[in-house]
Write an enzyme that holds these catalytic residues in place. Structure first.
Site, PDB file in Angstrom:
ATOM      1  N   HIS A 189       5.322 -23.870  19.103  1.00 61.92           N
ATOM      2  CA  HIS A 189       5.621 -22.499  18.699  1.00 61.92           C
ATOM      3  C   HIS A 189       5.682 -22.333  17.185  1.00 61.92           C
ATOM      4  O   HIS A 189       5.652 -21.213  16.681  1.00 61.92           O
ATOM      5  CB  HIS A 189       6.935 -22.017  19.345  1.00 61.92           C
ATOM      6  CG  HIS A 189       8.177 -22.600  18.752  1.00 61.92           C
ATOM      7  ND1 HIS A 189       8.874 -23.650  19.317  1.00 61.92           N
ATOM      8  CD2 HIS A 189       8.871 -22.263  17.640  1.00 61.92           C
ATOM      9  CE1 HIS A 189       9.930 -23.916  18.594  1.00 61.92           C
ATOM     10  NE2 HIS A 189       9.962 -23.093  17.563  1.00 61.92           N
ATOM     11  N   SER A 206      13.069 -25.995  13.697  1.00 62.22           N
ATOM     12  CA  SER A 206      12.158 -26.302  14.792  1.00 62.22           C
ATOM     13  C   SER A 206      11.075 -27.283  14.349  1.00 62.22           C
ATOM     14  O   SER A 206      10.427 -27.085  13.315  1.00 62.22           O
ATOM     15  CB  SER A 206      11.500 -25.022  15.305  1.00 62.22           C
ATOM     16  OG  SER A 206      12.443 -24.190  15.928  1.00 62.22           O
ATOM     17  N   ASP A 253       5.739 -27.530  24.460  1.00 58.44           N
ATOM     18  CA  ASP A 253       6.097 -27.061  23.120  1.00 58.44           C
ATOM     19  C   ASP A 253       5.948 -28.180  22.093  1.00 58.44           C
ATOM     20  O   ASP A 253       6.819 -28.402  21.255  1.00 58.44           O
ATOM     21  CB  ASP A 253       7.519 -26.497  23.097  1.00 58.44           C
ATOM     22  CG  ASP A 253       7.768 -25.649  21.853  1.00 58.44           C
ATOM     23  OD1 ASP A 253       6.781 -25.231  21.213  1.00 58.44           O
ATOM     24  OD2 ASP A 253       8.944 -25.425  21.515  1.00 58.44           O
TER      25      ASP A 253
END
Length: 379
Positions: A220, A333, A251
């Site tokens: 993402h 992230s 992911d």
């Protein structure tokens, strides 16, 4: 209740057999007869009275030997006092030298030294020391050069102006035509001719897991990007990265950059997340809210967590995640979650925005199964 019963809550020791008026034994009650309830003056008077009676009996029974008995009493008293002094001195010395605590040094100005000394180690004790903080600093110092900042760029449509309005061009001569209009279009930059240009759309974190330029991050973080730039410590300009392979379901994504000077990149070792235990210390490194190379620390709060995240493509199901209370924020992230040995045990992925200290990371056991496929885009 008879007279005997009301002493059952006192201190001291004695026992009495109680009998009724017929001489028959009824019960035996053990009670605590307290001498501590008498005043000191009463105790002294009672002691002197008993001692005086004892001396009178000795005087009557012994006659001409009373002087010898008096000398004997004085000798016994002197011996008792000497013995008390010796015993008291030994007790003071034992307490002073800590003879009955295994030889440990007394607490004082050297408390920190004692905490990490061999005396407690021999006794099987473990204590925190300044060495633990130094270890965390060393882990960060060794790992941070391998952690990179990832910035993604996407196309942004060119904003319309009055010149783009057909009615405006009709009345004010803005209509392009003939050779003049064609020449102006040829002079436009290629990105403008397509009606769009690249603009910064987001940022995240990644890390080198191989020294030849392979970077691991979240899918993402790079999803939908037209161009990916990677900022590496030691380089003045960001490096352009190529997305080698990605997986929306997991992911995960692998990027590749080329070293301008041909040198190897620093890299992090992937550890085994199955060997971690709840309560283990963990370290997260990332770029939350643009604060580059931020380190946070916490513990492994839980394992095998399933969560659901809603995104542009719907609900995204995650399984087997690691949960930690180390601070995870937007921009973290794709960054590494490290164990106490500096090995990567997970990739920081999500956080519960409505709570504090509830972050999640994809474990390396999941990553290792698909890493080679991500590198070759065969997943």
């Amino acid at each position: 209740m008879n007279e005997q019963d009301k002493y059952t809550a006192h201190n001291g020791t004695s026992h009495t057999n109680t009998q009724d008026t017929m001489g028959t034994k009824t019960s035996t009650t053990y009670v605590y007869d307290s001498q501590l309830q008498k005043k000191p003056s009463e105790l002294q008077a009672s002691y002197e009275k008993e001692l005086g009676m004892h001396m009178d009996l000795m005087s009557v029974g012994s006659g001409h030997r009373s002087k010898r008995s008096h000398n004997s009493t004085r000798t016994m008293l002197a011996s008792f006092l000497i013995g008390a002094m010796v015993v008291g001195g030994f007790a003071y010395a034992a307490d002073r030298n800590n003879l009955f605590s295994g030889g440990s040094a007394a607490a004082g100005s050297g408390t920190a030294q004692v905490a990490s000394g061999s005396a407690q180690q021999d006794a099987g004790l473990t204590t925190a020391s300044l060495g633990s903080d130094a270890t965390v600093a060393q882990i960060y110092e060794a790992a941070s050069p391998a952690v990179v900042k990832i910035e993604t760029y996407t196309e942004a449509s060119r904003q319309s102006t009055m010149m783009d309005d057909p009615l405006f061009r009709q009345f004010f001569g803005g209509e392009r035509g003939g050779e003049q209009g064609q020449e102006q279009e040829e002079q436009q930059p290629s990105d403008q001719s397509s009606g769009s240009e690249l603009t910064l759309s987001g940022s995240g974190t990644g890390f080198f897991f191989e020294s030849d330029g392979y970077i691991l991050t979240n899918e993402h973080v790079v999803s939908g990007a037209k161009e990916v730039k990677v900022t590496v410590q030691g380089y003045d300009e960001p490096l352009t990265a190529q997305v080698m392979g990605s997986s929306y379901e997991l992911d995960l994504a692998v990027l590749k950059v080329t070293s301008p000077d041909g040198k190897a990149f620093p890299s992090l070792e992937l550890g085994n997340s199955d060997e971690t235990r709840i309560g283990d210390s963990v370290i997260a490194i990332g770029n939350p809210y643009g604060f580059d190379q931020t380190m946070t620390m916490g513990v492994l709060s839980a394992k095998e967590r399933p969560i659901t995240i809603a995104d542009d493509q719907g609900e995204h199901e995650y399984e087997h995640l690691l949960q930690t209370d180390a601070s995870i924020n937007p921009g973290n992230s794709g960054g590494p979650l490290l164990n106490e040995e500096g090995q990567v045990i997970g990739i920081n992925t999500a956080v519960n925005a409505e709570a504090q200290g509830i972050g999640f990371a994809i474990p390396t056991t999941t990553i290792s199964k698909v890493l080679e496929q991500l590198k070759t885009n065969t997943l």
